[in-house]
Scaffold this active site. Structure first.
Site, PDB file in Angstrom:
ATOM      1  CB  SER A 260      42.027  27.317  28.377  1.00  0.00           C
ATOM      2  OG  SER A 260      41.021  26.371  28.664  1.00  0.00           O
TER       3      SER A 260
ATOM      4  CG  HIS B  63      44.000  28.516  43.778  1.00  0.00           C
ATOM      5  ND1 HIS B  63      45.280  28.960  43.603  1.00  0.00           N
ATOM      6  CD2 HIS B  63      43.289  28.972  42.716  1.00  0.00           C
ATOM      7  CE1 HIS B  63      45.338  29.672  42.483  1.00  0.00           C
ATOM      8  NE2 HIS B  63      44.150  29.688  41.933  1.00  0.00           N
TER       9      HIS B  63
ATOM     10  CG  ASP C 248      42.498  24.052  40.164  1.00  0.00           C
ATOM     11  OD1 ASP C 248      42.175  23.792  38.997  1.00  0.00           O
ATOM     12  OD2 ASP C 248      42.987  25.138  40.512  1.00  0.00           O
TER      13      ASP C 248
ATOM     14  CE  LYS D 184      47.140  19.394  30.386  1.00  0.00           C
ATOM     15  NZ  LYS D 184      46.834  19.608  31.800  1.00  0.00           N
TER      16      LYS D 184
ATOM     17  CD  GLU E 187      43.472  23.071  34.586  1.00  0.00           C
ATOM     18  OE1 GLU E 187      44.709  23.133  34.755  1.00  0.00           O
ATOM     19  OE2 GLU E 187      42.956  22.969  33.471  1.00  0.00           O
TER      20      GLU E 187
ATOM     21  CG  HIS F  10      38.388  30.997  37.409  1.00  0.00           C
ATOM     22  ND1 HIS F  10      39.194  30.103  36.745  1.00  0.00           N
ATOM     23  CD2 HIS F  10      39.213  31.753  38.172  1.00  0.00           C
ATOM     24  CE1 HIS F  10      40.453  30.317  37.084  1.00  0.00           C
ATOM     25  NE2 HIS F  10      40.498  31.310  37.954  1.00  0.00           N
ATOM     26  CG  ASN F  11      39.986  29.548  40.991  1.00  0.00           C
ATOM     27  OD1 ASN F  11      40.490  28.633  40.340  1.00  0.00           O
ATOM     28  ND2 ASN F  11      40.634  30.650  41.259  1.00  0.00           N
TER      29      ASN F  11
ATOM     30  CB  SER G 280     -10.174  53.581  65.219  1.00  0.00           C
ATOM     31  OG  SER G 280      -8.773  53.825  65.294  1.00  0.00           O
TER      32      SER G 280
ATOM     33  CE  LYS H  98      37.968  23.314  29.420  1.00  0.00           C
ATOM     34  NZ  LYS H  98      39.087  23.213  30.332  1.00  0.00           N
TER      35      LYS H  98
ATOM     36  CD  GLU I  99       5.338  53.294  68.156  1.00  0.00           C
ATOM     37  OE1 GLU I  99       5.956  52.372  68.702  1.00  0.00           O
ATOM     38  OE2 GLU I  99       4.094  53.275  68.014  1.00  0.00           O
TER      39      GLU I  99
END
Length: 766
Positions: free
Chosen positions: A526, A350, A337, A435, A384, A305-306, A185, A433, A158
């Site tokens: 960006s 997405h 998004d 527009k 977004e 991201h995403n 032993s 963040k 083993e």
């Protein structure tokens, strides 16, 4: 073998019941729900499962793989099955790294509680284990795997099989000698403590013994003065060496008499070398150690991201799990998004792809819960928005109501700022963040409602500024067709959402001169990776000056439909703060990102070097001048320890490891070199080779140590890696504790190196 940790294991009623085993439903999807019998092994450290009680069991997970345990109502999947099972009977086992969660449903609320409480108790115990206990646990795991008949003892046969599993190629005769010596032993088998002795004999490290003897007069111990000499000469610890030597002896010398006499045995010396104090990563850089009171634009910001995706961009799964994972690993900027959804509720996914959809309000609730679990510093929601006016109002309402006090909805003191606030001032705040209809000045003047309306009418007629601001941040396969869609479908922005954008108004980038002349410090642009790279080549110094006063975000190209990543380093070289990564995708690029943000308490903010914070900077990332800080780096790659198998399926295969050292920085500094490979030894390979690097801008450099399994037929296979910033590297004899592709610990796998940094440039390959 269970006796190793048994004395220290927290054993309560829950743990004992888990060791008896429980039949539970394993849930993978709405349609995949199967009964499995889960049982905690006697060692208290591994959970096995079988198809039924008494069935053939196989390992499911180790407690050290588990990050936390969540209640049923926190799982999207279990919530979707709430009509079939009461949520209180479900729970989720969350693992480190990118391994999928394990959703389980017990037969009763009591059984779910037993497993949740018991697992959490064991996870807390593992988290608090010291080095020796972790090693004991690792050995215990191996013993379990090698002890085929589970009788608590191992025959030589083993043991031989186990050596193969452990990546050791050894002469049978020599292995048998070690086996007999450990078999005190004389039972022709090894039990717990005997197996430990066998392992110790197996892992005797000649290179550490030799180093020890170089500094020890009698070869038996290091006196306090001898140890101080070692810390000064080799480890470059300078004036603090005397105090440090006492501390280290107290921490790592196993014998009480040694501690009293202020001496270090070879065991204590090895223990120090393998500890966090002997690590290549400087412990002083682990907590938040940087100045956090500078404006936000002076920091690199860990960005995702995403974020909603846990797979690829075309048909991957959208999940709030993406946000949980990103925030828990220290991301401070996450992307959302948002599109019009059914029943007036905005959805996140997405756009124009087959990715699944999640409710915007669920994303906000998740952010509210997890934003500050890893770091107290501000979180940026990069919105977004592709929604109608009505659903924009719903977005504003959800942000305001769900985030409450956490949401920053006006300037900190209600006054017009002259620069961006600092991470320190924005602690535990969430910033939007996106527009914005007006300037911050106009917002703060709180113009009359009529003025806003007439401005909206003007906006409607012209439609120009908003069109210009419409960025292609939401990628698709064809950026051109994306632009057309954006221009056609950009709706007018609703005022209640516009006012929530305070310090992070997104604006279109035309040129660096245009930004300087027309934009304010709280406005940001960006860039796609392609555009950013082109600007660095064409106007690198202007880019550096631009990012010294204004935030910038870079995002991956729309052609990366597999959610692959770019190398963030070249964007950091220009001072770009938010270099957004697909954190769900493991690999070299994420290793670099994790490497930079490993410092400063993993808080997600890292102060940029001074020459990237100066609006008059003369630094050009492509053509750095005045290499006054240039350094020569010598890396002696000495040996490796307990490297894992690459192909676990091939029982006969043993790795042929080599070490590659990679430097990432400005272009002239980016290079790599590697050692030769050691045949058939992943257990204790020895290289003893020195690699030399010349680095012009060390402040921007990161080092990545990669262990590969040499394969002449194909590309060498990845075994493990570790990446860290140059500024966090300790000199001297250091261990590098390897991480998996996923960034999780491969304990106790490590490589042993000697690091020497010299001023100026010396000869050698580069």
């Amino acid at each position: 073998m269970a006796s190793l940790l048994q004395g220290r294991l927290p054993v309560n009623q829950d743990v004992l019941l888990m060791q008896k085993g429980t039949l539970m439903r394993k849930v993978r999807s709405k349609s995949w729900k199967k009964l499995r019998y889960f049982r905690l092994q006697e060692d208290g450290m591994t959970v096995w499962h079988a198809r039924q009680v008494g069935g053939r069991a196989k390992p499911s997970f180790s407690i050290s793989d588990v990050e936390t345990v969540r209640e049923g109502h926190e799982s999207e999947l279990l919530r979707s099955l709430a009509e079939e099972f009461p949520l209180e009977q479900g729970f989720t086992v969350v693992f480190h790294g990118r391994r999928s969660n394990l959703d389980l449903v017990a037969n009763s609320v009591e059984e779910a509680q037993i497993w949740m409480q018991g697992l959490q108790l064991l996870v807390d115990f593992v988290t608090s284990m010291d080095q020796q206990e972790r090693l004991d646990q690792w050995l215990s795991d191996w013993f379990q795997r090698g002890d085929k008949d589970q009788d608590g003892r191992m025959s030589f046969q083993e043991v031989q099989r186990l050596l193969h599993l452990m990546n050791v190629e050894m002469e049978q005769e020599y292995a048998f000698q070690l086996f007999q010596a450990a078999d005190m032993s004389q039972s022709d088998t090894l039990e717990g403590e005997e197996f430990i002795e066998f392992y110790k004999a197996l892992t005797k490290r000649a290179e550490v013994q030799e180093l020890f003897e170089n500094f020890s007069a009698d070869g038996q111990k290091l006196t306090l003065l001898e140890f101080v000499d070692f810390l000064q000469e080799e480890q470059k610890e300078g004036d603090r060496a005397s105090d440090l030597a006492l501390e280290l002896i107290d921490s790592y010398e196993p014998s009480d008499s040694g501690k009293l006499r202020h001496v270090l045995s070879v065991d204590g010396f090895l223990s120090y070398l393998c500890s966090k104090d002997g690590d290549i990563f400087n412990p002083a850089c682990l907590p938040v150690y940087q100045d956090m009171t500078q404006p936000l634009n002076h920091y690199y910001i860990n960005s995702s991201h995403n974020t909603y995706l846990v797979g690829d961009q075309l048909c991957g799964q959208s999940s709030v799990e993406g946000y949980i994972r990103a925030l828990k690993r220290g991301c401070r900027c996450v992307e959302v998004d948002i599109w019009d959804g059914p029943n007036g509720e905005p959805i996140v996914y997405h756009g124009h792809t087959l990715t699944s959809r999640i409710l915007f309000k669920e994303v906000v609730a998740t952010v509210a819960q997890y934003a500050f679990q890893t770091s107290d510093y501000p979180v940026i929601l990069s919105l977004e928005i592709h929604c109608s006016w009505e659903q924009q109002e719903t977005i504003a309402q959800h942000l305001t109501e769900i985030l409450g006090e956490q949401l920053l909805s006006t300037t900190l003191d209600g006054l017009l700022p002259t620069q961006l606030p600092s991470p320190e001032e924005l602690r535990r705040k969430i910033l939007v963040k996106g527009k914005k209809l007006r300037t911050l000045e106009e917002d703060l003047e709180e113009e009359e409602e009529e003025e806003l309306e007439s401005e909206l009418e003007r906006e409607q007629e012209a439609g120009l500024e908003l069109e210009a601001q419409s960025e292609a941040e939401t990628q698709e396969l064809s950026p051109r067709s994306k632009d057309k869609k954006e221009k056609k479908s950009t709706p007018i922005m609703c005022p209640s959402l516009s006012t929530l954008v305070v310090y992070m108004k997104t604006v279109s980038f035309h040129s660096f001169t245009h930004s300087r002349e027309h934009y304010r410090f709280y406005e940001l642009s960006s860039f796609s990776e392609t555009k950013a790279r082109r600007l660095i080549k064409e106007a690198g110094n202007e880019f550096v000056q631009h990012t010294a006063w204004q935030l910038s975000r870079v995002y991956p190209s729309g052609l990366r439909t597999d959610s692959s990543n770019y190398n963030p380093q070249e964007l950091w070289n220009a001072g770009c703060q938010m270099v957004a990564m697909n954190v769900q995708t493991a690999g070299l690029e994420m290793d670099i990102c994790d490497g930079l943000f490993r410092q400063n308490g993993g808080c997600g903010y890292v102060l940029k070097p001074d020459f990237l914070r100066d609006t008059q900077s003369s630094f050009h990332p492509e053509r750095p001048i005045s290499p006054f800080k240039a350094r020569t780096l010598l890396v002696q790659v000495i040996s490796g320890q307990q490297l894992p198998k690459v192909d676990k399926a091939k029982e006969g295969s043993i790795v042929d490891p080599l070490v590659r050292v990679e430097v990432f920085g400005i272009r002239p500094d980016t290079t790599r070199q590697e050692t030769s490979y050691v045949e058939n030894n992943g257990f204790n390979p020895y290289w003893g080779q020195t690699l030399c690097f010349r680095v012009l801008v060390p402040e921007l450099a990161l080092l990545r140590f990669v262990v590969k399994d040499y394969n002449w037929r194909s590309r060498n296979d990845f075994v493990g890696q570790y990446t860290l910033p140059w500024t966090c590297m300790q000199q001297g004899y250091r261990h590098i504790h390897l991480l998996s592709k996923d960034g999780t610990s491969l304990h106790p796998a490590s490589i042993f190196v000697h690091i020497c940094i010299r001023e100026g440039l010396e000869g050698g390959e580069s």
